[in-house]
Design an enzyme around this catalytic site. Structure first.
Site, PDB file in Angstrom:
ATOM      1  N   ARG A  11       0.807  -1.222   0.000  1.00 57.57           N
ATOM      2  CA  ARG A  11       0.000   0.000   0.000  1.00 57.57           C
ATOM      3  C   ARG A  11       0.839   1.271   0.000  1.00 57.57           C
ATOM      4  O   ARG A  11       0.350   2.342  -0.355  1.00 57.57           O
ATOM      5  CB  ARG A  11      -0.933  -0.005   1.209  1.00 57.57           C
ATOM      6  CG  ARG A  11      -2.024  -1.062   1.145  1.00 57.57           C
ATOM      7  CD  ARG A  11      -2.897  -1.058   2.371  1.00 57.57           C
ATOM      8  NE  ARG A  11      -2.145  -1.369   3.589  1.00 57.57           N
ATOM      9  CZ  ARG A  11      -2.665  -1.410   4.807  1.00 57.57           C
ATOM     10  NH1 ARG A  11      -3.948  -1.124   4.981  1.00 57.57           N
ATOM     11  NH2 ARG A  11      -1.920  -1.720   5.848  1.00 57.57           N
TER      12      ARG A  11
ATOM     13  N   LYS B   8       1.902 -19.280   7.056  1.00 60.52           N
ATOM     14  CA  LYS B   8       1.211 -19.637   8.293  1.00 60.52           C
ATOM     15  C   LYS B   8       1.140 -18.385   9.176  1.00 60.52           C
ATOM     16  O   LYS B   8       1.969 -17.477   9.025  1.00 60.52           O
ATOM     17  CB  LYS B   8       1.940 -20.797   8.985  1.00 60.52           C
ATOM     18  CG  LYS B   8       3.341 -20.465   9.542  1.00 60.52           C
ATOM     19  CD  LYS B   8       3.295 -20.065  10.996  1.00 60.52           C
ATOM     20  CE  LYS B   8       4.655 -19.739  11.538  1.00 60.52           C
ATOM     21  NZ  LYS B   8       4.638 -19.135  12.869  1.00 60.52           N
TER      22      LYS B   8
ATOM     23  N   LYS C 285      13.757 -26.992   5.308  1.00 59.57           N
ATOM     24  CA  LYS C 285      15.084 -27.172   5.898  1.00 59.57           C
ATOM     25  C   LYS C 285      15.681 -28.490   5.418  1.00 59.57           C
ATOM     26  O   LYS C 285      15.010 -29.523   5.362  1.00 59.57           O
ATOM     27  CB  LYS C 285      14.995 -27.150   7.429  1.00 59.57           C
ATOM     28  CG  LYS C 285      14.676 -25.779   8.009  1.00 59.57           C
ATOM     29  CD  LYS C 285      14.616 -25.832   9.524  1.00 59.57           C
ATOM     30  CE  LYS C 285      14.332 -24.459  10.118  1.00 59.57           C
ATOM     31  NZ  LYS C 285      15.438 -23.522   9.922  1.00 59.57           N
TER      32      LYS C 285
ATOM     33  N   HIS D 111       4.720 -25.938  12.657  1.00 59.58           N
ATOM     34  CA  HIS D 111       6.082 -26.461  12.569  1.00 59.58           C
ATOM     35  C   HIS D 111       6.249 -27.794  13.295  1.00 59.58           C
ATOM     36  O   HIS D 111       6.741 -28.778  12.737  1.00 59.58           O
ATOM     37  CB  HIS D 111       7.074 -25.472  13.186  1.00 59.58           C
ATOM     38  CG  HIS D 111       7.115 -24.136  12.518  1.00 59.58           C
ATOM     39  ND1 HIS D 111       6.877 -23.963  11.173  1.00 59.58           N
ATOM     40  CD2 HIS D 111       7.380 -22.901  13.004  1.00 59.58           C
ATOM     41  CE1 HIS D 111       6.988 -22.688  10.869  1.00 59.58           C
ATOM     42  NE2 HIS D 111       7.290 -22.029  11.963  1.00 59.58           N
TER      43      HIS D 111
ATOM     44  N   LYS E 240       9.997 -18.772  23.790  1.00 56.96           N
ATOM     45  CA  LYS E 240      10.822 -17.595  23.563  1.00 56.96           C
ATOM     46  C   LYS E 240      11.627 -17.280  24.828  1.00 56.96           C
ATOM     47  O   LYS E 240      11.257 -17.670  25.929  1.00 56.96           O
ATOM     48  CB  LYS E 240       9.958 -16.402  23.167  1.00 56.96           C
ATOM     49  CG  LYS E 240       9.322 -16.565  21.788  1.00 56.96           C
ATOM     50  CD  LYS E 240       8.628 -15.301  21.335  1.00 56.96           C
ATOM     51  CE  LYS E 240       8.126 -15.442  19.897  1.00 56.96           C
ATOM     52  NZ  LYS E 240       9.216 -15.587  18.919  1.00 56.96           N
TER      53      LYS E 240
ATOM     54  N   LYS F 134      19.138 -20.682  20.930  1.00 58.13           N
ATOM     55  CA  LYS F 134      18.353 -20.806  19.710  1.00 58.13           C
ATOM     56  C   LYS F 134      18.688 -22.162  19.111  1.00 58.13           C
ATOM     57  O   LYS F 134      19.803 -22.382  18.614  1.00 58.13           O
ATOM     58  CB  LYS F 134      18.679 -19.689  18.715  1.00 58.13           C
ATOM     59  CG  LYS F 134      17.904 -19.806  17.401  1.00 58.13           C
ATOM     60  CD  LYS F 134      18.268 -18.694  16.434  1.00 58.13           C
ATOM     61  CE  LYS F 134      17.477 -18.835  15.139  1.00 58.13           C
ATOM     62  NZ  LYS F 134      17.824 -17.764  14.154  1.00 58.13           N
TER      63      LYS F 134
END
Length: 493
Positions: free
Chosen positions: A50, A150, A184, A242, A342, A347
């Site tokens: 936009r 998703k 992956k 996932h 989280k 990670k």
């Protein structure tokens, strides 16, 4: 060297072209494919959003995104220049019926039989309106595909509504519901591991496997996505898509062929065989948490409410752990433990297939404690697999056993850069290959299993358990697995 499968010339129209997903993931992925010669001459990327700007403005923004999100040694100035020349911009509000002239004019410049990929990097509530407008303006051709990010809805009813709307103008083979985890390399290697190696497929059952763990940990907080995340939460954001897809690939029976429908038929069987949780079971089989102030990587970080800028408590979970079981002969009494969150310490995305302990041993007690075998599949940060097994310690001082790992790093083994998942999936959309994408009934079956958990949480009405940022979640998640005599795998990373 990686084998490059050629594709036909294409136009890729990205709605939501100024958003984080496009700038952080899609443009870098497309750049790599252009750089590696996989995009034929004349292919174009049409950015649709936009915001008021022209081609030059958008190319400047895209170049800045490449500088931030592509490794310096992979930024070839000439390749960047050629890639940016393929970018065009069209100002359009996808939900509005008017204002499509610029985009339609750009599309009209290409032959009518050219492949058109419409990538909807937008809010899911725009999927239906954008698709209806594409149809109303005659932009959909037999060679068109649409890519849906998703989440597909926020519950079963909304997922069905979106599927109905999109399906009213696109045929099912033209709809690509993307889950980047399926792109992956290590996830695809699950299929090779199971169905190309006799040794593993014959062991892949309840007679040999004790349980399976799937962990997806993030060190970041909501990172500017607080508005979306507070309406979603970890169960919708990670588990429904996932993690259930990973579970499907681990648990499914062998497909008859590697064709899209054959593969997805088997995944659907897994989703339909998940034991539903009754309301009174949800409290025992699930744990949800929300991070509070703590430290990650030695750096102090705020809690979830501070990251949101919220003054009132939130009932949104940033962590979830659960125990899933399957009604199937292969997996009878083999639990699948899932956890994601989280502000965790690392990670990491990892699957642990824990084999059963030996029923007896021939070795003397002073030889050491026998540990059961485990297959550890790493999805990130370094993709690979490790088989934990018992071996003899070297030396003449008697028989002493210890557990060691047979370790395979895919990047080292193949001597090549592992492409980002989006690179593979974007090219698969151009090829029209739906193998690594979700079918409508998969999405709805996943929601059908998740929704009773959400309903039970809502009915109970309490807030998630607090956990300090930098920890592995609430202590209740430890109890979830340890009351079964098992423990979470801690040697992560």
């Amino acid at each position: 060297m990686a084998r490059i499968i050629p594709v036909d010339t294409f136009d890729c129209v990205v709605f939501g072209a100024t958003g984080d997903l496009t700038l952080r993931k899609l443009l870098p992925a497309l750049y790599h494919r252009f750089r590696d010669g996989q995009a034929p001459e004349g292919s174009r990327i049409i950015a649709a959003a936009r915001s008021e700007m022209d081609d030059s403005n958008y190319r400047t923004r895209a170049e800045a995104a490449l500088q931030r999100h592509v490794a310096k040694d992979e930024l070839d100035p000439e390749q960047v220049r050629r890639f940016l020349a393929c970018l065009h911009y069209a100002q359009v509000d996808g939900a509005a019926e008017k204002g499509w002239e610029g985009l339609l004019s750009l599309l009209a410049e290409s032959p009518p039989d050219r492949i058109r990929v419409f990538y909807l990097a937008t809010s899911p509530d725009l999927y239906g309106p954008i698709c209806r407008n594409l149809a109303a303006h005659g932009a959909i051709t037999p060679q068109s595909r649409v890519v849906l990010e998703k989440p597909i809805g926020h519950d079963l009813a909304s997922a069905r509504a979106i599927n109905d709307e999109v399906g009213s103008v696109f045929a099912e083979p033209q709809i690509f519901r993307i889950d980047h985890y399926l792109g992956k390399e290590t996830v695809q290697n699950l299929l090779a591991l199971r169905f190309a190696n006799t040794i593993f497929e014959r062991l892949w059952n309840a007679d040999v496997i004790d349980h399976v763990q799937i962990t997806v940990g993030e060190t970041v907080g909501v990172e500017g996505r607080g508005g979306y995340y507070d309406r979603s939460g970890a169960l919708r954001d990670m588990v429904q898509n996932h993690m259930l897809q990973l579970l499907c690939l681990l648990a499914m029976e062998s497909p008859v062929t590697f064709g899209a429908d054959s593969l997805r038929d088997e995944k659907l069987k897994v989703l339909r065989s998940l034991k539903p949780m009754a309301p009174h079971e949800v409290e025992q089989l699930t744990v949800r948490g929300q991070y509070i102030r703590g430290a990650v990587d030695g750096r102090p970080v705020e809690g979830y409410l501070a990251d949101l800028g919220a003054e009132e408590p939130s009932r949104t979970e940033t962590f979830v752990a659960l125990k899933a079981e399957l009604n199937s002969r292969r997996w009878a009494n083999v639990p699948f433990y899932l956890r994601t969150g989280k502000r965790l310490p690392q990670k990491v995305s990892e699957i642990v297939v824990q084999f059963r302990a030996l029923p007896f041993t021939i070795f003397p007690a002073d030889a050491g404690t026998l540990q059961p075998n485990a297959l550890i599949i790493r999805l990130q940060p370094e993709e690979g697999m490790r088989l934990e097994m018992m071996t003899k310690e070297p030396g003449p001082g008697g028989l002493h056993l210890r557990q060691t790992g047979l370790d395979i790093s895919f990047e080292k083994a193949f001597g090549t850069r592992y492409p980002d998942a989006y690179e593979r999936l974007l090219m698969d959309t151009v090829r029209g290959s739906t193998v690594l994408f979700m079918r409508r009934d998969e999405v709805e079956a996943a929601w059908g299993w998740i929704e009773p958990i959400l309903d039970a949480w809502e009915a109970k009405g309490d807030t998630p358990r607090p956990y300090s940022a930098g920890s592995w979640g609430p202590t209740a998640s430890i109890a979830l697995i340890e009351r079964d005599g098992r423990t979470w795998h801690e040697d992560l990373g």
